[in-house]
Motif scaffolding. Structure first.
Motif, short mmCIF file in Angstrom:
data_model
loop_
_atom_site.label_atom_id
_atom_site.label_comp_id
_atom_site.label_asym_id
_atom_site.label_seq_id
_atom_site.Cartn_x
_atom_site.Cartn_y
_atom_site.Cartn_z
N UNK A 1 -11.33 12.86 3.91
CA UNK A 1 -11.00 13.29 5.26
C UNK A 1 -10.34 12.19 6.08
N UNK A 2 -10.74 10.95 5.84
CA UNK A 2 -10.29 9.85 6.70
C UNK A 2 -9.12 9.07 6.12
N UNK A 3 -8.78 9.29 4.86
CA UNK A 3 -7.76 8.49 4.19
C UNK A 3 -6.39 8.67 4.84
N UNK A 4 -5.65 7.58 4.92
CA UNK A 4 -4.29 7.64 5.46
C UNK A 4 -3.33 6.94 4.49
N UNK A 5 -2.08 7.39 4.41
CA UNK A 5 -1.11 6.80 3.47
C UNK A 5 -0.87 5.32 3.73
N UNK A 6 -0.47 4.62 2.68
CA UNK A 6 -0.15 3.20 2.77
C UNK A 6 1.35 3.03 2.55
N UNK A 7 2.06 2.58 3.58
CA UNK A 7 3.51 2.40 3.48
C UNK A 7 3.88 1.00 3.95
N UNK A 8 3.84 0.02 3.06
CA UNK A 8 4.20 -1.35 3.47
C UNK A 8 5.67 -1.43 3.85
N UNK A 9 5.98 -2.28 4.84
CA UNK A 9 7.37 -2.40 5.28
C UNK A 9 8.24 -3.06 4.21
N UNK A 10 7.71 -4.03 3.53
CA UNK A 10 8.45 -4.76 2.49
C UNK A 10 7.57 -4.81 1.25
N UNK A 11 7.63 -3.77 0.41
CA UNK A 11 6.67 -3.66 -0.70
C UNK A 11 6.76 -4.81 -1.70
N UNK A 12 5.59 -5.22 -2.14
CA UNK A 12 5.47 -6.29 -3.13
C UNK A 12 4.78 -5.71 -4.37
N UNK A 13 5.38 -5.91 -5.54
CA UNK A 13 4.89 -5.33 -6.78
C UNK A 13 4.47 -6.42 -7.75
N UNK A 14 3.26 -6.26 -8.31
CA UNK A 14 2.82 -7.10 -9.43
C UNK A 14 2.96 -6.27 -10.70
N UNK A 15 3.72 -6.75 -11.66
CA UNK A 15 4.04 -6.01 -12.88
C UNK A 15 3.38 -6.70 -14.07
#
Length: 354
Positions: A153-167
């Motif tokens: 019910x409380x969850x909200x999307x995560x949209x970072x401005x400058x996404x950082x990826x660990x591969x």
């Protein structure tokens, strides 16, 4: 509680799970549905899928639900899903949970971390939570269901401005179809900051199962008893990253040994931190078949257990055997483009210029 909260009961008769849900959701406003056809009206909802298994670990309602989810890819966009599975024996609950999770994810659902509450017949899997809360096994079960419903019910999307990826991978570039696909994919993500780690033989010791106090002690120091590349490089990268990308060839219908060791070694970091705001993506390449088996392992280990978010269609699953054939498949370019677009959307990036 979110007005769009939906409880999906996959069984027509009563059972322990239904009784627990009645108690856990007391005072909560929700819509109750019981048939797959009603799911078509639930786009954008927060859905708790609940399945009471029978003695053989099966349920007619379960197969009706799985059929609908698999037959309607992307039918539930902007929808959040969680799962509650109750088994009368010590088996099947987690297997059914991750089967449902992958099907719902490919039907368009986002899965928050720790999206499964599963109960075995004896409720012994709630023993630690019961001890921590100084309560009974039944109350620990009920509290877990309450927590899952509240998270949905409380969850909200995560949209970072400058996404950082660990591969993360453990492949050899000269022979890897999986790395070939990733090389194509990352050209669609020019805005992202990317750190890649190769965990080949000799670079990573597996977890040996230290005691909880020992693991917690090292975790509080941002470390692990075995040290090495995990502590020096991978742990800092995971703290830094907004998303984890797993590059996973299918080895005998399982994750490779080094990738399994990587997941096991996350425990020390998980003890003192949280991955619940980090997304999870994967590229899975099978030589013959079984990509979905590996994808379910990733779902179970990294999302349901460690808490990473699964964006819709989180894994690109490809069948390719001989070296270099993955990027030559007849349909691979549109699939790569579609998957990259989904990654960009999940990361909050604008549409890629054509």
């Amino acid at each position: 509680m979110d007005a769009r909260f939906v409880l999906y009961l996959a069984q027509p008769s009563t059972g322990r799970l239904q009784e627990m849900l009645h108690s856990a959701l007391a005072g909560t406003a929700y819509r109750l549905i019981r048939t797959p056809a009603q799911l078509a009206e639930c786009r954008g909802a927060r859905i708790l899928f609940a399945v009471q298994l029978g003695e053989a670990g099966l349920s007619p309602g379960l197969y009706d639900l799985l059929f609908w989810l698999r037959a309607h890819p992307n039918a539930l966009p902007d929808t959040l899903a969680g799962f509650a599975v109750d088994s009368p024996c010590d088996l099947y609950s987690k297997a059914v949970g991750r089967e449902l999770a992958l099907a719902a994810n490919y039907a368009g659902c986002t899965l928050p971390g720790h999206s499964l509450v599963e109960a075995i017949g004896s409720l012994a899997n709630f023993a630690q939570r019961a001890r921590n809360a100084s309560t009974t096994l039944s109350d620990a079960y009920r509290l877990s269901l309450q927590g899952l419903a509240a998270n949905l019910a409380e969850w909200r999307p995560v949209h970072p401005q400058h996404p950082k990826l660990a591969v993360i991978h453990a492949s050899t570039r000269a022979t890897s179809n999986t790395l070939d696909l990733w090389a194509e994919l990352k050209t669609h993500l020019p805005e992202a900051e990317i750190q890649e780690f190769c965990l080949r033989n000799g670079t990573l010791a597996d977890c040996a199962g230290c005691s909880y106090p020992t693991c917690l002690h090292f975790g509080e120091q941002g470390s692990c008893f075995y040290g090495g590349v995990m502590v020096k490089e991978v742990y800092p990268a995971l703290r830094w990253a907004d998303a984890l990308v797993m590059l996973c060839p299918n080895y005998n219908d399982a994750l490779s040994a080094n990738l399994t060791a990587f997941i096991n070694r996350l425990t020390a970091l998980f003890r003192t931190g949280s991955f619940h705001r980090k997304q999870l993506f994967a590229v899975v390449v099978s030589g013959y078949s079984g990509g979905d088996i590996v994808a379910r392992q990733i779902v179970s280990a990294l999302s349901m257990n460690k808490g990473f978010i699964l964006p819709p269609g989180f894994a690109l699953m490809v069948t390719a055997n001989d070296r270099g054939t993955a990027v030559q498949l007849p349909d691979i370019q549109p699939r790569l483009t579609a998957y990259a677009a989904a990654m960009r959307s999940a990361l909050g990036l604008s549409e890629e210029p054509t």
